[in-house]
Motif scaffolding. Structure first.
Motif, PDB file in Angstrom:
ATOM      1  N   GLY A  54      45.542 -29.612 -34.599  1.00 24.23           N
ATOM      2  CA  GLY A  54      45.181 -31.020 -34.501  1.00 24.23           C
ATOM      3  C   GLY A  54      45.847 -31.820 -35.600  1.00 24.23           C
ATOM      4  N   GLY A  55      45.206 -32.909 -35.990  1.00 27.45           N
ATOM      5  CA  GLY A  55      45.784 -33.745 -37.037  1.00 27.45           C
ATOM      6  C   GLY A  55      45.417 -35.202 -36.860  1.00 27.45           C
ATOM      7  N   ASN A  56      46.409 -36.061 -36.983  1.00 24.48           N
ATOM      8  CA  ASN A  56      46.236 -37.508 -36.994  1.00 24.48           C
ATOM      9  C   ASN A  56      45.933 -38.050 -35.593  1.00 24.48           C
ATOM     10  N   VAL A  57      44.825 -38.776 -35.453  1.00 28.48           N
ATOM     11  CA  VAL A  57      44.412 -39.300 -34.151  1.00 28.48           C
ATOM     12  C   VAL A  57      45.445 -40.278 -33.598  1.00 28.48           C
ATOM     13  N   GLY A  58      45.879 -41.230 -34.406  1.00 29.02           N
ATOM     14  CA  GLY A  58      46.845 -42.225 -33.940  1.00 29.02           C
ATOM     15  C   GLY A  58      48.130 -41.603 -33.447  1.00 29.02           C
ATOM     16  N   GLU A  59      48.633 -40.621 -34.166  1.00 26.49           N
ATOM     17  CA  GLU A  59      49.861 -39.932 -33.753  1.00 26.49           C
ATOM     18  C   GLU A  59      49.633 -39.162 -32.460  1.00 26.49           C
ATOM     19  N   GLY A  60      48.474 -38.506 -32.331  1.00 26.66           N
ATOM     20  CA  GLY A  60      48.164 -37.754 -31.115  1.00 26.66           C
ATOM     21  C   GLY A  60      48.058 -38.644 -29.890  1.00 26.66           C
ATOM     22  N   ILE A  61      47.424 -39.798 -30.040  1.00 32.83           N
ATOM     23  CA  ILE A  61      47.317 -40.747 -28.926  1.00 32.83           C
ATOM     24  C   ILE A  61      48.708 -41.240 -28.534  1.00 32.83           C
ATOM     25  N   ALA A  62      49.559 -41.498 -29.532  1.00 37.66           N
ATOM     26  CA  ALA A  62      50.927 -41.956 -29.246  1.00 37.66           C
ATOM     27  C   ALA A  62      51.710 -40.897 -28.471  1.00 37.66           C
ATOM     28  N   VAL A  63      51.563 -39.621 -28.839  1.00 37.23           N
ATOM     29  CA  VAL A  63      52.250 -38.546 -28.117  1.00 37.23           C
ATOM     30  C   VAL A  63      51.740 -38.478 -26.683  1.00 37.23           C
ATOM     31  N   TYR A  64      50.423 -38.515 -26.507  1.00 35.96           N
ATOM     32  CA  TYR A  64      49.825 -38.499 -25.164  1.00 35.96           C
ATOM     33  C   TYR A  64      50.407 -39.624 -24.303  1.00 35.96           C
ATOM     34  N   ASN A  65      50.379 -40.843 -24.814  1.00 36.92           N
ATOM     35  CA  ASN A  65      50.869 -41.988 -24.046  1.00 36.92           C
ATOM     36  C   ASN A  65      52.354 -41.868 -23.722  1.00 36.92           C
ATOM     37  N   PHE A  66      53.145 -41.372 -24.667  1.00 39.46           N
ATOM     38  CA  PHE A  66      54.582 -41.204 -24.438  1.00 39.46           C
ATOM     39  C   PHE A  66      54.846 -40.161 -23.348  1.00 39.46           C
ATOM     40  N   LEU A  67      54.173 -39.015 -23.449  1.00 40.36           N
ATOM     41  CA  LEU A  67      54.383 -37.962 -22.450  1.00 40.36           C
ATOM     42  C   LEU A  67      53.956 -38.432 -21.061  1.00 40.36           C
ATOM     43  N   LYS A  68      52.856 -39.187 -20.983  1.00 46.32           N
ATOM     44  CA  LYS A  68      52.402 -39.712 -19.691  1.00 46.32           C
ATOM     45  C   LYS A  68      53.392 -40.729 -19.119  1.00 46.32           C
ATOM     46  N   ALA A  69      54.124 -41.417 -19.993  1.00 48.81           N
ATOM     47  CA  ALA A  69      55.058 -42.457 -19.564  1.00 48.81           C
ATOM     48  C   ALA A  69      56.410 -41.911 -19.108  1.00 48.81           C
ATOM     49  N   LEU A  70      56.724 -40.665 -19.445  1.00 44.26           N
ATOM     50  CA  LEU A  70      58.036 -40.115 -19.094  1.00 44.26           C
ATOM     51  C   LEU A  70      58.213 -40.083 -17.573  1.00 44.26           C
ATOM     52  N   PRO A  71      59.436 -40.288 -17.112  1.00 46.49           N
ATOM     53  CA  PRO A  71      59.686 -40.322 -15.662  1.00 46.49           C
ATOM     54  C   PRO A  71      59.850 -38.943 -15.029  1.00 46.49           C
ATOM     55  N   VAL A  72      59.497 -37.893 -15.768  1.00 44.22           N
ATOM     56  CA  VAL A  72      59.588 -36.523 -15.248  1.00 44.22           C
ATOM     57  C   VAL A  72      58.243 -35.839 -15.454  1.00 44.22           C
ATOM     58  N   PRO A  73      57.922 -34.822 -14.656  1.00 43.06           N
ATOM     59  CA  PRO A  73      56.668 -34.090 -14.876  1.00 43.06           C
ATOM     60  C   PRO A  73      56.693 -33.347 -16.208  1.00 43.06           C
ATOM     61  N   VAL A  74      55.539 -33.351 -16.863  1.00 39.93           N
ATOM     62  CA  VAL A  74      55.348 -32.587 -18.095  1.00 39.93           C
ATOM     63  C   VAL A  74      54.227 -31.593 -17.818  1.00 39.93           C
ATOM     64  N   VAL A  75      54.530 -30.310 -17.958  1.00 35.83           N
ATOM     65  CA  VAL A  75      53.535 -29.262 -17.774  1.00 35.83           C
ATOM     66  C   VAL A  75      53.148 -28.779 -19.170  1.00 35.83           C
ATOM     67  N   THR A  76      51.845 -28.794 -19.489  1.00 38.26           N
ATOM     68  CA  THR A  76      51.407 -28.373 -20.817  1.00 38.26           C
ATOM     69  C   THR A  76      50.778 -26.985 -20.755  1.00 38.26           C
ATOM     70  N   TYR A  77      50.991 -26.234 -21.831  1.00 45.61           N
ATOM     71  CA  TYR A  77      50.482 -24.864 -21.956  1.00 45.61           C
ATOM     72  C   TYR A  77      49.788 -24.724 -23.302  1.00 45.61           C
ATOM     73  N   ASN A  78      48.591 -24.166 -23.312  1.00 45.05           N
ATOM     74  CA  ASN A  78      47.942 -23.777 -24.552  1.00 45.05           C
ATOM     75  C   ASN A  78      48.353 -22.333 -24.793  1.00 45.05           C
ATOM     76  N   THR A  79      49.180 -22.134 -25.808  1.00 43.86           N
ATOM     77  CA  THR A  79      49.692 -20.788 -26.079  1.00 43.86           C
ATOM     78  C   THR A  79      48.953 -20.100 -27.221  1.00 43.86           C
ATOM     79  N   GLY A  80      47.908 -20.717 -27.729  1.00 38.77           N
ATOM     80  CA  GLY A  80      47.148 -20.108 -28.816  1.00 38.77           C
ATOM     81  C   GLY A  80      45.852 -20.845 -29.053  1.00 38.77           C
TER      82      GLY A  80
END
Length: 194
Positions: A54-80
């Motif tokens: 985890g870490g900084n809330v503001g940075e995490g929200i920004a990453v979430y919004n950016f990934l959702k905005a990308l014009p390609v599918p993003v598949v996420t994996y919890n690897t640990g």
């Protein structure tokens, strides 16, 4: 024929990005840059291998919004372990998978204080910031899972750790499986020096 556990590829030019780090003002922009550059390079599907404390809330929200905005599918994996604000980033996936030996951790938003002096106005501002951050996180979790706002608040209060199966039961993840990269899938690994 696909091997058991091998990542399912839908795009014709996919890429895998590995992020195993804290989410902070150094690491989050690096992840955004790699994902953006992947799209600019013509990759039509991103597979994000995620393990974060985890870490900084503001940075995490920004990453979430950016990934959702990308014009390609993003598949996420919890690897640990996907902890804290990492849960929000994980929810950005159009599909969300987790390893059988992975876990998820939730806790409330807080802030660190080192030899600080606060007046009432500053305490109120901090409290409003915490309420706002928790409301954003709760909204994202409710939107993508089977959790209610009360469920999310209880997870925050309990500092809850969920197994892969518990996460599947609550629709925090879509699938539990052993994760194997297929031959030939390009992998971009983000490495940060302390």
């Amino acid at each position: 024929m696909q091997e058991a556990g091998t990542i399912e590829i839908q795009g014709s030019n996919p890429i895998c990005i590995s992020f195993a780090s804290q989410v902070d003002p150094k690491t989050a922009p690096a992840l955004l840059a790699v994902a953006g550059n992947a799209v600019n390079a013509g990759h039509d599907e991103i597979h994000l291998l995620l393990s974060t404390p985890g870490g900084n809330v503001g940075e995490g929200i920004a990453v979430y919004n950016f990934l959702k905005a990308l014009p390609v599918p993003v598949v996420t994996y919890n690897t640990g372990k996907v902890d804290s604000i990492g849960n929000v980033i994980y929810q950005a996936g159009t599909r969300r998978l987790c390893a059988t030996t992975s876990s998820f951790m939730f806790h409330g938003v807080g802030f660190a204080v080192e030899k600080a002096h606060f007046e009432m106005k500053q305490v109120r501002e901090r409290l409003e910031m915490i309420k706002n951050d928790q409301a954003m996180i709760s909204d994202i979790m409710v939107r993508h899972t089977d959790l209610s706002a009360d469920d999310v608040e209880n997870l925050f209060l309990e500092m809850a750790f969920l197994s892969a199966q518990e996460a599947l039961n609550r629709r925090i993840t879509d699938e539990i499986r052993d994760i194997r990269l297929p031959n030939g899938l390009p992998v971009q690994q983000l490495v940060f020096q302390g």
